[in-house]
Design a protein around this motif. Structure first.
Motif, PDB file in Angstrom:
ATOM      1  N   ARG A 101      46.981 -22.045  64.901  1.00 25.08           N
ATOM      2  CA  ARG A 101      48.133 -22.404  65.743  1.00 25.08           C
ATOM      3  C   ARG A 101      47.784 -22.201  67.220  1.00 25.08           C
ATOM      4  NH1 ARG A 101      53.571 -23.255  64.873  1.00 25.08           N
ATOM      5  NH2 ARG A 101      54.939 -22.624  66.566  1.00 25.08           N
ATOM      6  N   THR A 102      47.084 -21.119  67.515  1.00 23.88           N
ATOM      7  CA  THR A 102      46.625 -20.880  68.888  1.00 23.88           C
ATOM      8  C   THR A 102      45.711 -22.007  69.335  1.00 23.88           C
ATOM      9  OG1 THR A 102      46.782 -18.478  68.653  1.00 23.88           O
ATOM     10  CG2 THR A 102      45.328 -19.311  70.378  1.00 23.88           C
ATOM     11  N   ALA A 103      44.763 -22.385  68.482  1.00 17.74           N
ATOM     12  CA  ALA A 103      43.833 -23.467  68.826  1.00 17.74           C
ATOM     13  C   ALA A 103      44.586 -24.774  69.070  1.00 17.74           C
ATOM     14  CB  ALA A 103      42.799 -23.640  67.718  1.00 17.74           C
ATOM     15  N   LEU A 104      45.607 -25.044  68.274  1.00 16.85           N
ATOM     16  CA  LEU A 104      46.409 -26.248  68.475  1.00 16.85           C
ATOM     17  C   LEU A 104      47.083 -26.230  69.847  1.00 16.85           C
ATOM     18  CD1 LEU A 104      47.662 -28.899  67.500  1.00 16.85           C
ATOM     19  CD2 LEU A 104      49.450 -27.533  66.401  1.00 16.85           C
ATOM     20  N   GLY A 105      47.673 -25.109  70.197  1.00 16.30           N
ATOM     21  CA  GLY A 105      48.325 -24.984  71.502  1.00 16.30           C
ATOM     22  C   GLY A 105      47.361 -25.158  72.652  1.00 16.30           C
ATOM     23  N   LEU A 106      46.196 -24.534  72.552  1.00 20.57           N
ATOM     24  CA  LEU A 106      45.213 -24.627  73.628  1.00 20.57           C
ATOM     25  C   LEU A 106      44.587 -26.015  73.699  1.00 20.57           C
ATOM     26  CD1 LEU A 106      43.583 -21.103  73.332  1.00 20.57           C
ATOM     27  CD2 LEU A 106      45.148 -21.929  75.121  1.00 20.57           C
ATOM     28  N   ASN A 107      44.375 -26.640  72.562  1.00 20.57           N
ATOM     29  CA  ASN A 107      43.860 -28.017  72.583  1.00 20.57           C
ATOM     30  C   ASN A 107      44.895 -28.974  73.176  1.00 20.57           C
ATOM     31  OD1 ASN A 107      41.101 -28.242  71.633  1.00 20.57           O
ATOM     32  ND2 ASN A 107      41.865 -27.379  69.719  1.00 20.57           N
ATOM     33  N   THR A 108      46.173 -28.724  72.912  1.00 21.55           N
ATOM     34  CA  THR A 108      47.236 -29.518  73.526  1.00 21.55           C
ATOM     35  C   THR A 108      47.183 -29.365  75.045  1.00 21.55           C
ATOM     36  OG1 THR A 108      48.630 -29.265  71.561  1.00 21.55           O
ATOM     37  CG2 THR A 108      49.741 -29.890  73.609  1.00 21.55           C
ATOM     38  N   ALA A 109      46.996 -28.143  75.498  1.00 24.20           N
ATOM     39  CA  ALA A 109      46.872 -27.889  76.937  1.00 24.20           C
ATOM     40  C   ALA A 109      45.647 -28.594  77.513  1.00 24.20           C
ATOM     41  CB  ALA A 109      46.789 -26.387  77.196  1.00 24.20           C
ATOM     42  N   LEU A 110      44.556 -28.567  76.774  1.00 22.84           N
ATOM     43  CA  LEU A 110      43.322 -29.211  77.226  1.00 22.84           C
ATOM     44  C   LEU A 110      43.498 -30.721  77.366  1.00 22.84           C
ATOM     45  CD1 LEU A 110      40.372 -28.561  77.970  1.00 22.84           C
ATOM     46  CD2 LEU A 110      39.805 -28.856  75.557  1.00 22.84           C
ATOM     47  N   VAL A 111      44.143 -31.340  76.395  1.00 24.32           N
ATOM     48  CA  VAL A 111      44.409 -32.780  76.462  1.00 24.32           C
ATOM     49  C   VAL A 111      45.318 -33.085  77.659  1.00 24.32           C
ATOM     50  CG1 VAL A 111      45.562 -34.713  75.305  1.00 24.32           C
ATOM     51  CG2 VAL A 111      44.008 -33.235  74.019  1.00 24.32           C
ATOM     52  N   ALA A 112      46.355 -32.277  77.837  1.00 24.20           N
ATOM     53  CA  ALA A 112      47.284 -32.502  78.946  1.00 24.20           C
ATOM     54  C   ALA A 112      46.561 -32.391  80.289  1.00 24.20           C
ATOM     55  CB  ALA A 112      48.435 -31.500  78.878  1.00 24.20           C
ATOM     56  N   GLN A 113      45.833 -31.306  80.489  1.00 30.56           N
ATOM     57  CA  GLN A 113      45.137 -31.096  81.766  1.00 30.56           C
ATOM     58  C   GLN A 113      44.103 -32.196  82.004  1.00 30.56           C
ATOM     59  OE1 GLN A 113      45.985 -28.698  83.987  1.00 30.56           O
ATOM     60  NE2 GLN A 113      44.445 -29.370  85.446  1.00 30.56           N
ATOM     61  N   SER A 114      43.395 -32.572  80.965  1.00 36.25           N
ATOM     62  CA  SER A 114      42.390 -33.638  81.080  1.00 36.25           C
ATOM     63  C   SER A 114      43.016 -34.989  81.399  1.00 36.25           C
ATOM     64  CB  SER A 114      41.586 -33.760  79.782  1.00 36.25           C
ATOM     65  OG  SER A 114      40.883 -32.578  79.528  1.00 36.25           O
ATOM     66  N   SER A 115      44.292 -35.140  81.071  1.00 36.32           N
ATOM     67  CA  SER A 115      45.008 -36.400  81.301  1.00 36.32           C
ATOM     68  C   SER A 115      45.725 -36.432  82.648  1.00 36.32           C
ATOM     69  CB  SER A 115      46.028 -36.627  80.185  1.00 36.32           C
ATOM     70  OG  SER A 115      45.382 -36.710  78.943  1.00 36.32           O
ATOM     71  N   GLY A 116      45.515 -35.426  83.460  1.00 28.58           N
ATOM     72  CA  GLY A 116      46.141 -35.399  84.772  1.00 28.58           C
ATOM     73  C   GLY A 116      47.500 -34.733  84.821  1.00 28.58           C
TER      74      GLY A 116
END
Length: 127
Positions: free
Chosen positions: A22-37
């Motif tokens: 669940r932590t990895a899912l949250g952090l990957n979501t953050a990574l996608v968001a930040q990478s998308s501007g």
């Protein structure tokens, strides 16, 4: 609290070793968001504080989580950790100040920071 494009997101990481996926899912979501501007704020709290601690005392079920945190910092995501949770989850005798307890790019912050962002209309996701 809007970016030039008006896109912001706040992600709260509340889970620790008990649910690393669940932590990895949250952090990957953050990574996608930040990478998308999308201006992304990640706040580690409750058991999620574990991932923000500089020194880990247990074998990690998902060592990639620490890599994702480093990537988020390198991409300019705003990373912070609940100051009240530091004592319970990070306190080690060799650390005199709370800021020395945290991984690079993570700063201590109070709950008021997430409240202010949410009250300003920033969308928030909890993992």
């Amino acid at each position: 609290m809007k970016t030039a494009e008006g896109r912001t997101l706040q992600i709260l990481i509340t889970t620790g070793l008990e649910d690393a996926d669940r932590t990895a899912l949250g952090l990957n979501t953050a990574l996608v968001a930040q990478s998308s501007g999308v201006e992304t704020h990640v706040f580690f709290t409750l058991r999620g504080t574990f991932w923000a601690c500089r020194t880990q005392r247990k074998e990690l079920p998902r060592p990639d989580i620490l890599d994702i945190i480093e990537q988020l910092g390198a991409l300019g995501a705003k990373l912070s950790c609940c100051t009240k949770c530091l004592d319970q989850h990070c306190m080690l005798p060799e650390h005199a100040e709370s800021s020395s307890l945290l991984r690079a790019d993570i700063r201590p912050a109070g709950l008021a920071s997430i409240v202010n962002r949410a009250a300003s209309g920033m969308p928030s996701l909890t993992f």
